[in-house]
Design an enzyme around this catalytic site. Structure first.
Site: not given
Ligand code: NDP
Length: 292
Positions: A64, A108, A131
């Site tokens: 990322k 995460q 997300d």
């Protein structure tokens, strides 16, 4: 093999949907957009929080960060120790929610067991939920309002569109009903006017249901489970699964070797759905910056 046989084989070959190439296209488009925004005085910034040292998470977070660098998005890395408490993490999220220079916040997953992931997801402002996991984002998707889309399913829609595969009116079967893949996938296919069936571990006659599919999305989490016996001739097969076999080789939920000769198009693993997830995350970050 005679020339005639070779031509016949090529005619019957499935289109291999190249997620690596399509994700690169998307990242290049975003790079241009980000440069334009920068020239107009807007810098996009993503905060990435990792708690603990799970090796898979470290790889994902690293990818990322690399994507941010490529596109020109600033990334803030929060690498927190394994023993971080939920309260400490919530405080960081609260600070980032209030920080106008931060457009997107990503925690995460999975987080260590002392932290409740639901409370963490709920704490991220819906305006920064790149997300697309928060109840606000999921709710917006289900009632057709604007909001961030879960990256993997959004990437699959983009793969289909950019491969000129129509969804409208098609029988779409999704195997898997998780909150991050199966359910949002079904909602997105429905939004594109597909006729959608969602299957799960209690589905009866799974093979027969899958065989109805013009577009079959496998998000089961079981290596190579979807073989030719689940697939209608000419179907489009999207493989979300990622597994590493005992030799360290990657494979998906679909048994590529048996399915590829039968279908009209298929995503490989690696190089299919995987690269699209990060591209769509980057897309959400840019949208977050533009919506500011
Ligand atoms: P989950 O384990 O959360 O969900 C799996 C789903 O499959 C569940 O709904 C489950 O049903 C269903 N299922 C399990 N076994 C069967 C079976 N035998 N028959 C029918 N349905 C079954 O997985 P995720 O959705 O998180 O991920 C799915 C796969 O995609 C994994 O391999 C994961 O690694 C991969 N993945 C890949 C991403 C990418 O970027 N490419 C991103 C996210 C995930 P039930 O609900 O009844 O238990």
């Amino acid at each position: 093999m005679s020339n005639q046989q070779k031509v016949k084989k090529e005619e019957n070959m499935a289109q291999i949907i190249d997620g690596k190439m399509i994700s690169k296209q998307i990242k290049d488009e975003l790079k241009e957009k980000v440069a334009e925004l920068k020239a107009a005085g807007t810098e996009i910034c993503l905060a990435v929080i990792q708690v603990g040292n799970d090796p898979a998470s470290t790889v994902y977070v690293g990818n990322k960060k690399k994507a941010c660098e490529y596109i020109g998005i600033k990334s803030l890395a929060y690498e927190l120790p394994e023993e971080t408490t939920e309260e400490e993490l919530l405080q960081i999220i609260d600070k980032l929610n209030k920080d106008d220079s931060v457009n997107g916040i990503l925690v995460q997953l999975p987080v260590p067991k002392q932290i409740n992931d639901e409370r963490i997801i709920n704490a991220i402002s819906p305006l920064k939920d790149v997300d697309g996991f928060s109840p606000a984002s999921v709710g917006a998707l289900s009632i057709g309002q604007k909001g961030f889309l879960s990256c993997t399913p959004a990437g699959i829609i983009e793969l289909l569109k950019r491969s000129n595969i129509d969804i409208e009116g098609k029988e779409c079967v999704v195997v898997g009903r998780s909150n991050i893949v199966g359910k949002p996938m079904a909602m997105l296919l429905l939004r594109e006017n597909g006729t959608v069936t969602v299957c799960h571990s209690r589905t009866k006659n799974l093979k027969e249901v899958c065989k109805r599919a013009d577009i079959l999305v496998a998000a089961v989490g079981k290596p190579k489970m979807i073989d030719a016996s689940y697939v209608k001739e000419g179907a489009v097969v999207i493989d979300v699964g990622i597994h590493r076999n005992e030799n360290g080789k990657l494979c998906g939920d679909v048994d590529f070797e048996s399915v590829e000769p039968l279908c009209s198009a298929i995503t490989p693993v690696p190089g299919g759905v995987g690269p699209m997830t990060i591209a769509m995350l980057m897309n959400n970050c840019v949208e977050a910056g533009m919506n500011k």
